[in-house]
Scaffold this motif. Structure first.
Motif, PDB file in Angstrom:
ATOM      1  N   UNK A  89       0.831  -1.202   0.000  1.00  0.00           N
ATOM      2  CA  UNK A  89       0.000   0.000   0.000  1.00  0.00           C
ATOM      3  C   UNK A  89       0.867   1.254   0.000  1.00  0.00           C
ATOM      4  N   UNK A  90       0.748   2.057  -1.012  1.00  0.00           N
ATOM      5  CA  UNK A  90       1.471   3.329  -1.143  1.00  0.00           C
ATOM      6  C   UNK A  90       2.984   3.153  -1.048  1.00  0.00           C
ATOM      7  N   UNK A  91       3.470   2.010  -1.470  1.00  0.00           N
ATOM      8  CA  UNK A  91       4.898   1.729  -1.403  1.00  0.00           C
ATOM      9  C   UNK A  91       5.747   2.643  -2.263  1.00  0.00           C
ATOM     10  N   UNK A  92       5.163   3.260  -3.262  1.00  0.00           N
ATOM     11  CA  UNK A  92       5.929   4.141  -4.146  1.00  0.00           C
ATOM     12  C   UNK A  92       6.205   5.508  -3.530  1.00  0.00           C
ATOM     13  N   UNK A  93       5.492   5.842  -2.463  1.00  0.00           N
ATOM     14  CA  UNK A  93       5.659   7.159  -1.834  1.00  0.00           C
ATOM     15  C   UNK A  93       6.612   7.081  -0.653  1.00  0.00           C
ATOM     16  N   UNK A  94       7.408   8.128  -0.481  1.00  0.00           N
ATOM     17  CA  UNK A  94       8.267   8.196   0.692  1.00  0.00           C
ATOM     18  C   UNK A  94       7.451   8.671   1.885  1.00  0.00           C
ATOM     19  N   UNK A  95       7.970   8.439   3.071  1.00  0.00           N
ATOM     20  CA  UNK A  95       7.373   8.995   4.278  1.00  0.00           C
ATOM     21  C   UNK A  95       8.420   9.890   4.925  1.00  0.00           C
ATOM     22  N   UNK A  96       8.023  11.100   5.270  1.00  0.00           N
ATOM     23  CA  UNK A  96       8.952  12.099   5.818  1.00  0.00           C
ATOM     24  C   UNK A  96       8.815  12.172   7.334  1.00  0.00           C
ATOM     25  N   UNK A  97       9.953  12.309   8.001  1.00  0.00           N
ATOM     26  CA  UNK A  97       9.994  12.467   9.451  1.00  0.00           C
ATOM     27  C   UNK A  97      10.616  13.823   9.766  1.00  0.00           C
ATOM     28  N   UNK A  98       9.988  14.555  10.676  1.00  0.00           N
ATOM     29  CA  UNK A  98      10.482  15.876  11.077  1.00  0.00           C
ATOM     30  C   UNK A  98      10.502  15.991  12.595  1.00  0.00           C
ATOM     31  N   UNK A  99      11.442  16.793  13.085  1.00  0.00           N
ATOM     32  CA  UNK A  99      11.476  17.172  14.493  1.00  0.00           C
ATOM     33  C   UNK A  99      11.420  18.689  14.529  1.00  0.00           C
ATOM     34  N   UNK A 100      10.365  19.214  15.135  1.00  0.00           N
ATOM     35  CA  UNK A 100      10.168  20.668  15.236  1.00  0.00           C
ATOM     36  C   UNK A 100      10.387  21.372  13.902  1.00  0.00           C
TER      37      UNK A 100
ATOM     38  N   UNK B 205      -4.389  13.166  -2.662  1.00  0.00           N
ATOM     39  CA  UNK B 205      -4.660  13.703  -1.340  1.00  0.00           C
ATOM     40  C   UNK B 205      -3.417  14.333  -0.724  1.00  0.00           C
ATOM     41  N   UNK B 206      -3.655  15.254   0.190  1.00  0.00           N
ATOM     42  CA  UNK B 206      -2.554  15.837   0.967  1.00  0.00           C
ATOM     43  C   UNK B 206      -1.997  14.754   1.888  1.00  0.00           C
ATOM     44  N   UNK B 207      -0.738  14.892   2.307  1.00  0.00           N
ATOM     45  CA  UNK B 207      -0.165  13.876   3.202  1.00  0.00           C
ATOM     46  C   UNK B 207      -0.903  13.798   4.536  1.00  0.00           C
ATOM     47  N   UNK B 208      -1.011  12.571   5.047  1.00  0.00           N
ATOM     48  CA  UNK B 208      -1.498  12.362   6.406  1.00  0.00           C
ATOM     49  C   UNK B 208      -0.358  12.737   7.339  1.00  0.00           C
TER      50      UNK B 208
ATOM     51  N   UNK C 277       7.795  15.096  17.192  1.00  0.00           N
ATOM     52  CA  UNK C 277       8.243  14.239  16.095  1.00  0.00           C
ATOM     53  C   UNK C 277       7.049  13.976  15.195  1.00  0.00           C
ATOM     54  N   UNK C 278       7.160  14.385  13.940  1.00  0.00           N
ATOM     55  CA  UNK C 278       6.041  14.233  13.008  1.00  0.00           C
ATOM     56  C   UNK C 278       6.408  13.302  11.862  1.00  0.00           C
ATOM     57  N   UNK C 279       5.368  12.647  11.365  1.00  0.00           N
ATOM     58  CA  UNK C 279       5.472  11.769  10.204  1.00  0.00           C
ATOM     59  C   UNK C 279       4.467  12.248   9.168  1.00  0.00           C
ATOM     60  N   UNK C 280       4.937  12.433   7.941  1.00  0.00           N
ATOM     61  CA  UNK C 280       4.090  12.857   6.829  1.00  0.00           C
ATOM     62  C   UNK C 280       4.080  11.728   5.804  1.00  0.00           C
ATOM     63  N   UNK C 281       2.883  11.249   5.473  1.00  0.00           N
ATOM     64  CA  UNK C 281       2.771  10.123   4.544  1.00  0.00           C
ATOM     65  C   UNK C 281       1.642  10.365   3.559  1.00  0.00           C
ATOM     66  N   UNK C 282       1.963  10.279   2.290  1.00  0.00           N
ATOM     67  CA  UNK C 282       0.971  10.467   1.225  1.00  0.00           C
ATOM     68  C   UNK C 282       0.508   9.096   0.757  1.00  0.00           C
TER      69      UNK C 282
END
Length: 158
Positions: free
Chosen positions: A47-58, A92-95, A82-87
């Motif tokens: 599921x959504x394997x083609x998209x990267x997932x981004x991790x951010x701190x502040x 749709x916009x990233x979750x 600590x945030x995770x952004x996943x499309x």
């Protein structure tokens, strides 16, 4: 016809493959003074394997992980968001998932991202801290992705 079938089979087999070397422990396994060692990893999923997932701190990017990837960073101790952004789709916009974390100097932390299946929520996505005992066997099956250049922290000898 055989040519098209071969191309289709090869394309399907490559979907969601992670690139990079297999697991190796952090270059400096013990966090430096006033630093925590943070591992981020992503379980492989169709599921959504083609998209990267981004991790951010502040607001600072730590990593953009591909399907089945992991990275580690040494980060100053403290309390962070600590945030995770996943499309899940280009439509749709990233979750966004957020964890309030408190990292202590000299400690190691593990965060797992899963899309589809397992202990996931309604959309099939989870992002949570896991124990070392749970994380290490899983990370050892993942592919290393280096730290993102230009972020506020770094890996290796800081």
């Amino acid at each position: 016809m055989k040519k098209y079938i071969s191309i289709a089979v090869m394309s399907i087999s490559l979907i969601g493959c992670a690139a990079g070397p297999s697991f190796t422990p952090a270059v400096v396994p013990t966090p430096k003074e006033n630093m925590a060692l943070v591992y981020l990893y992503r379980e492989p999923a169709l599921m959504s394997g083609a998209y990267t997932t981004r991790f951010e701190v502040n607001g600072k990017t730590l990593a953009n992980l591909i399907n089945g990837g992991y990275t580690w960073v040494h980060h100053p101790a403290g309390e962070y968001d600590l945030k995770n952004f996943f499309r899940q789709s280009f439509l749709f916009a990233p979750d966004v998932r957020s964890l309030s974390v408190k990292w202590q100097a000299g400690r190691t932390y593990y965060y797992r991202f899963v899309s589809g299946g397992g202990d996931s929520n309604y959309f099939g996505v989870t992002f949570k801290e896991v124990s070392e005992a749970e994380a290490l066997p899983e990370i050892q099956k993942r592919s290393y992705q280096p730290y993102v250049e230009g972020a506020a922290i770094s890996t290796g000898a800081v």
